[in-house]
Write an enzyme that holds these catalytic residues in place. Sequence first.
Site, mmCIF file in Angstrom:
data_model
loop_
_atom_site.group_PDB
_atom_site.id
_atom_site.type_symbol
_atom_site.label_atom_id
_atom_site.label_comp_id
_atom_site.label_asym_id
_atom_site.label_seq_id
_atom_site.Cartn_x
_atom_site.Cartn_y
_atom_site.Cartn_z
ATOM 1 N N ILE A 13 0.687 -1.192 -0.078
ATOM 2 C CA ILE A 13 0.159 -0.141 -0.191
ATOM 3 C C ILE A 13 0.878 1.232 0.096
ATOM 4 C CG2 ILE A 13 -1.910 1.307 1.155
ATOM 5 C CD1 ILE A 13 -2.632 -1.295 2.460
ATOM 6 N N ASP A 60 15.140 1.723 10.353
ATOM 7 C CA ASP A 60 14.137 0.943 11.012
ATOM 8 C C ASP A 60 13.294 1.729 12.081
ATOM 9 O OD1 ASP A 60 13.081 -1.030 12.637
ATOM 10 O OD2 ASP A 60 14.815 -2.415 12.455
ATOM 11 N N THR A 131 -6.175 -0.883 10.650
ATOM 12 C CA THR A 131 -6.970 -1.844 9.640
ATOM 13 C C THR A 131 -8.256 -2.206 10.377
ATOM 14 O OG1 THR A 131 -6.995 -4.483 9.369
ATOM 15 C CG2 THR A 131 -5.544 -3.502 11.179
ATOM 16 N N ASP A 132 -9.021 -2.921 9.626
ATOM 17 C CA ASP A 132 -10.338 -3.360 10.273
ATOM 18 C C ASP A 132 -10.257 -4.501 11.132
ATOM 19 O OD1 ASP A 132 -9.854 -5.248 8.218
ATOM 20 O OD2 ASP A 132 -11.720 -4.861 7.187
ATOM 21 N N GLU A 133 -8.993 -5.177 11.146
ATOM 22 C CA GLU A 133 -9.066 -6.462 12.036
ATOM 23 C C GLU A 133 -9.145 -6.065 13.411
ATOM 24 O OE1 GLU A 133 -6.189 -9.409 10.856
ATOM 25 O OE2 GLU A 133 -6.729 -9.016 8.680
ATOM 26 N N TYR A 156 -1.156 -9.958 15.174
ATOM 27 C CA TYR A 156 -1.240 -8.797 14.316
ATOM 28 C C TYR A 156 -2.131 -7.968 14.482
ATOM 29 C CZ TYR A 156 -2.392 -6.074 10.343
ATOM 30 O OH TYR A 156 -2.637 -4.959 9.476
ATOM 31 N N LYS A 160 -1.813 -3.831 16.137
ATOM 32 C CA LYS A 160 -2.471 -2.913 15.505
ATOM 33 C C LYS A 160 -3.147 -2.341 16.388
ATOM 34 C CE LYS A 160 -1.875 -1.499 11.776
ATOM 35 N NZ LYS A 160 -0.762 -0.759 11.000
HETATM 36 P P1 NAD Z 1 3.423 -4.645 3.642
HETATM 37 O O1 NAD Z 1 3.988 -5.858 4.612
HETATM 38 O O2 NAD Z 1 3.330 -4.747 2.237
HETATM 39 O O3 NAD Z 1 4.737 -3.381 3.608
HETATM 40 C C1 NAD Z 1 5.097 -3.028 4.959
HETATM 41 C C2 NAD Z 1 6.170 -2.061 4.395
HETATM 42 O O4 NAD Z 1 6.814 -1.795 5.966
HETATM 43 C C3 NAD Z 1 7.341 -2.958 3.853
HETATM 44 O O5 NAD Z 1 7.897 -2.123 2.898
HETATM 45 C C4 NAD Z 1 8.319 -3.110 4.991
HETATM 46 O O6 NAD Z 1 9.672 -3.087 4.654
HETATM 47 C C5 NAD Z 1 8.318 -2.102 6.116
HETATM 48 N N1 NAD Z 1 8.888 -2.077 7.217
HETATM 49 C C6 NAD Z 1 8.234 -3.098 8.195
HETATM 50 N N2 NAD Z 1 8.841 -3.067 9.265
HETATM 51 C C7 NAD Z 1 9.591 -2.047 9.270
HETATM 52 C C8 NAD Z 1 10.421 -1.210 10.269
HETATM 53 N N3 NAD Z 1 10.715 -1.853 11.475
HETATM 54 N N4 NAD Z 1 10.915 -0.147 10.044
HETATM 55 C C9 NAD Z 1 10.547 0.514 8.615
HETATM 56 N N5 NAD Z 1 9.838 0.000 7.822
HETATM 57 C C10 NAD Z 1 9.352 -1.276 8.131
HETATM 58 O O7 NAD Z 1 1.962 -4.121 4.310
HETATM 59 P P2 NAD Z 1 0.985 -3.352 3.257
HETATM 60 O O8 NAD Z 1 -0.016 -4.374 3.314
HETATM 61 O O9 NAD Z 1 1.242 -2.406 2.321
HETATM 62 O O10 NAD Z 1 0.238 -2.543 4.784
HETATM 63 C C11 NAD Z 1 0.718 -1.268 4.853
HETATM 64 C C12 NAD Z 1 0.013 -0.644 6.350
HETATM 65 O O11 NAD Z 1 -1.437 -0.700 6.064
HETATM 66 C C13 NAD Z 1 0.068 -1.664 7.269
HETATM 67 O O12 NAD Z 1 0.379 -0.611 8.657
HETATM 68 C C14 NAD Z 1 -1.207 -2.295 7.595
HETATM 69 O O13 NAD Z 1 -1.465 -2.898 8.864
HETATM 70 C C15 NAD Z 1 -2.292 -1.320 6.944
HETATM 71 N N6 NAD Z 1 -3.424 -2.141 6.273
HETATM 72 C C16 NAD Z 1 -3.045 -3.306 5.424
HETATM 73 C C17 NAD Z 1 -4.152 -3.840 4.507
HETATM 74 C C18 NAD Z 1 -3.866 -4.689 3.382
HETATM 75 O O14 NAD Z 1 -5.015 -5.159 3.027
HETATM 76 N N7 NAD Z 1 -2.845 -5.037 3.200
HETATM 77 C C19 NAD Z 1 -5.516 -3.345 4.974
HETATM 78 C C20 NAD Z 1 -5.829 -2.499 6.132
HETATM 79 C C21 NAD Z 1 -4.566 -1.843 6.568
HETATM 80 O O1 DAU Z 2 -8.618 -6.729 6.708
HETATM 81 C C1 DAU Z 2 -7.249 -6.027 6.509
HETATM 82 C C2 DAU Z 2 -6.266 -6.970 6.687
HETATM 83 O O2 DAU Z 2 -6.234 -7.638 5.264
HETATM 84 C C3 DAU Z 2 -4.864 -6.295 6.568
HETATM 85 O O3 DAU Z 2 -4.816 -5.568 7.983
HETATM 86 C C4 DAU Z 2 -3.614 -7.228 6.703
HETATM 87 O O4 DAU Z 2 -2.645 -6.486 6.631
HETATM 88 C C5 DAU Z 2 -3.885 -7.985 5.350
HETATM 89 O O5 DAU Z 2 -2.833 -8.976 5.315
HETATM 90 C C6 DAU Z 2 -5.156 -8.660 5.255
HETATM 91 O O6 DAU Z 2 -5.472 -9.641 6.185
HETATM 92 P P1 DAU Z 2 -5.892 -10.997 5.822
HETATM 93 O O7 DAU Z 2 -5.504 -12.054 6.871
HETATM 94 O O8 DAU Z 2 -7.600 -10.796 5.729
HETATM 95 O O9 DAU Z 2 -5.409 -11.429 4.483
HETATM 96 P P2 DAU Z 2 -4.814 -12.695 3.881
HETATM 97 O O10 DAU Z 2 -4.433 -12.217 2.324
HETATM 98 O O11 DAU Z 2 -3.605 -13.193 4.342
HETATM 99 O O12 DAU Z 2 -5.860 -13.625 3.886
HETATM 100 C C7 DAU Z 2 -7.494 -13.294 3.266
HETATM 101 C C8 DAU Z 2 -8.201 -14.465 3.540
HETATM 102 O O13 DAU Z 2 -7.733 -15.505 2.742
HETATM 103 C C9 DAU Z 2 -8.114 -14.915 4.973
HETATM 104 O O14 DAU Z 2 -9.513 -15.259 5.321
HETATM 105 C C10 DAU Z 2 -7.395 -16.003 5.041
HETATM 106 C C11 DAU Z 2 -7.421 -16.963 3.625
HETATM 107 N N1 DAU Z 2 -6.024 -17.241 2.959
HETATM 108 C C12 DAU Z 2 -5.227 -16.644 3.045
HETATM 109 C C13 DAU Z 2 -4.038 -17.403 2.617
HETATM 110 C C14 DAU Z 2 -2.837 -16.701 2.637
HETATM 111 C C15 DAU Z 2 -6.360 -18.385 2.569
HETATM 112 O O15 DAU Z 2 -7.353 -19.288 2.691
HETATM 113 N N2 DAU Z 2 -5.335 -19.015 1.781
HETATM 114 C C16 DAU Z 2 -4.043 -18.624 1.990
HETATM 115 O O16 DAU Z 2 -3.205 -19.170 1.457
#
Ligand code: NAD
Ligand code: DAU
Length: 350
Positions: A13, A60, A131-133, A156, A160
Site C-alpha cells: 500500500i 528501521d 486495519t479493520d482487523e 497482528y 495494530k
Molecule cells: P506490507 O507488508 O506490504 O509493507 C510493509 C512495509 O513496511 C514494507 O515495505 C516493510 O519493509 C516496511 N517495514 C516493516 N517493518 C519496518 C520497520 N521496522 N521499519 C521500517 N519499515 C518497516 O504492508 P501493506 O499491506 O502495504 O500494509 C501497509 C499498512 O497498511 C500496514 O500498517 C497495515 O497494517 C495496513 N493495512 C493493510 C491492509 C492490507 O490489506 N494489506 C489493509 C488495511 C490496513
Molecule cells: O482486513 C485488513 C487486513 O487484510 C490487513 O490488515 C492485513 O495486513 C492484510 O494482510 C489482510 O489480512 P488477511 O488475513 O485478511 O489477508 P490474507 O490475504 O492473508 O487472507 C485473506 C483471507 O484468505 C483470509 O480469510 C485467510 C485466507 N487465506 C489466506 C492465505 C494466505 C487462505 O484461505 N489461503 C491462503 O493461502
Amino acid sequence: MIKVLITGGAGFIGSHVVRRMVNSYPQYHIFNLDALTYAGNLENLKDVASAANYTFVKGDITDAAFVQNLFAQHDFTYVIHLAAESHVDRSISNPIAFVMTNVVGTVNLLNAAKHVWSGSFEGRRFYHVSTDEVYGALGETGMFTEETKYDPHSPYSASKASSDHFVRAYHDTYGLPVVISNCSNNYGSHHFPEKLIPLAIHNIKNNKPIPVYGKGENVRDWLWVEDHARAIDVILHKGKNGETYNIGGHNEWKNIDLIHLLCKIMDKKLGRAQGESAKLITFVKDRAGHDMRYAIDATKLKSDLGWVPSLQFEEGLEKTVDWYLSNQEWLDHVTSGEYKKYYTDQYEKR
Ligand code: NAD
Ligand code: DAU
C-alpha cells in the site's frame, strides 16, 4: 516546501501512497522511510525513484535514536505511517516482530513527532494507517463502524490495536494532531504473493495447488489499493484531528467464491478451458483463530469527506491479474530466496 514522511513506502500500500503523493503534489517533498524487510521492495517505486521531490531513506522505526535524528534533521509537516509487519500468518509464528515494529516502532515515531513539533502543532499531522482487523470478527450480519469496540484476535491485530491506542493517547495526553483510518482488505498491483489474491494468481499460473484455509467460508471486504491511497490523500488533507475514519469497498466475498472468480479470469487470460484452474483448489488446515467475517461501514468517510470507491471488484481483479501476468520479472524477484522457505514452512509442512 512541505516535507512529508511516509513510512513503509516500499511495501504494497505504501508504494501506491508514495506514487500518488509524488505525482499529485510537486510542491511537497516526499521522504520514504523503509527498512526493506521481506515485504519492502524498491522495484515497486521504479517509476518515481528519480523524481525531484522524492527521497528514499533506509531505516528501521524500532531504532528510537535514528527516528529522533531523522525528525530533527527534517521539519516534517505530515507523517503518514504505514510501516508495519502486516501478515497475520507470520504474526502467528513470530508475534514479537509485530510488537517491535507495530507497537514500539509507532511509539518511537509518536515520540519523535511530539518532541520535534513540540509547541508548534499548528498545521502538522500524524496520520496512522490501521486495519479493520482491530474490531475482531463479525457474525453473518452487521458492519464495523468507527464506534465498534476493539476486539482483536490475532497477534497482528492485537499489535495494530495497541498502536491505535497509543496514537489516540498521544492526542488526548499531549494534544498531538493525529488522524487514524481503519481499512478493509486491499488488492491490486505490487501485492506481495504471501497474501491470498497474489498467491493464488502465482499458483494458478504455475499450475500449483491454491491453498484455501478451512472451508473457504470466511468473508473479507475487498478494496482496490489505489482507492485506499486516494482515501489516505483525502483524509490527510480534509480529515479532522482526533478522528477515526473507516475505509472499505462495500464488497464482501467469501474466500471460496473469490477464488472461483479468480480461476475464471485466469482461465480466460491464459487461454485455458473454463474450469481448468479451479481444479487446483485445495482445502488446507485452517488458520488458527481465523476471523470469520469483516465488513466496513464507510458512511462517515463518504458523508464527511466525499470519498467513495471508484472501481467494481470484477474490473479491479481483472486489472490486477493483467498486472501480474505482464510483470513476471517482479514476481520472479520476490518469489526467489526467502519466499521459497516461507512457502515450504507455511504450506508444505502444514
Ligand atoms: P506490507 O507488508 O506490504 O509493507 C510493509 C512495509 O513496511 C514494507 O515495505 C516493510 O519493509 C516496511 N517495514 C516493516 N517493518 C519496518 C520497520 N521496522 N521499519 C521500517 N519499515 C518497516 O504492508 P501493506 O499491506 O502495504 O500494509 C501497509 C499498512 O497498511 C500496514 O500498517 C497495515 O497494517 C495496513 N493495512 C493493510 C491492509 C492490507 O490489506 N494489506 C489493509 C488495511 C490496513
Ligand atoms: O482486513 C485488513 C487486513 O487484510 C490487513 O490488515 C492485513 O495486513 C492484510 O494482510 C489482510 O489480512 P488477511 O488475513 O485478511 O489477508 P490474507 O490475504 O492473508 O487472507 C485473506 C483471507 O484468505 C483470509 O480469510 C485467510 C485466507 N487465506 C489466506 C492465505 C494466505 C487462505 O484461505 N489461503 C491462503 O493461502
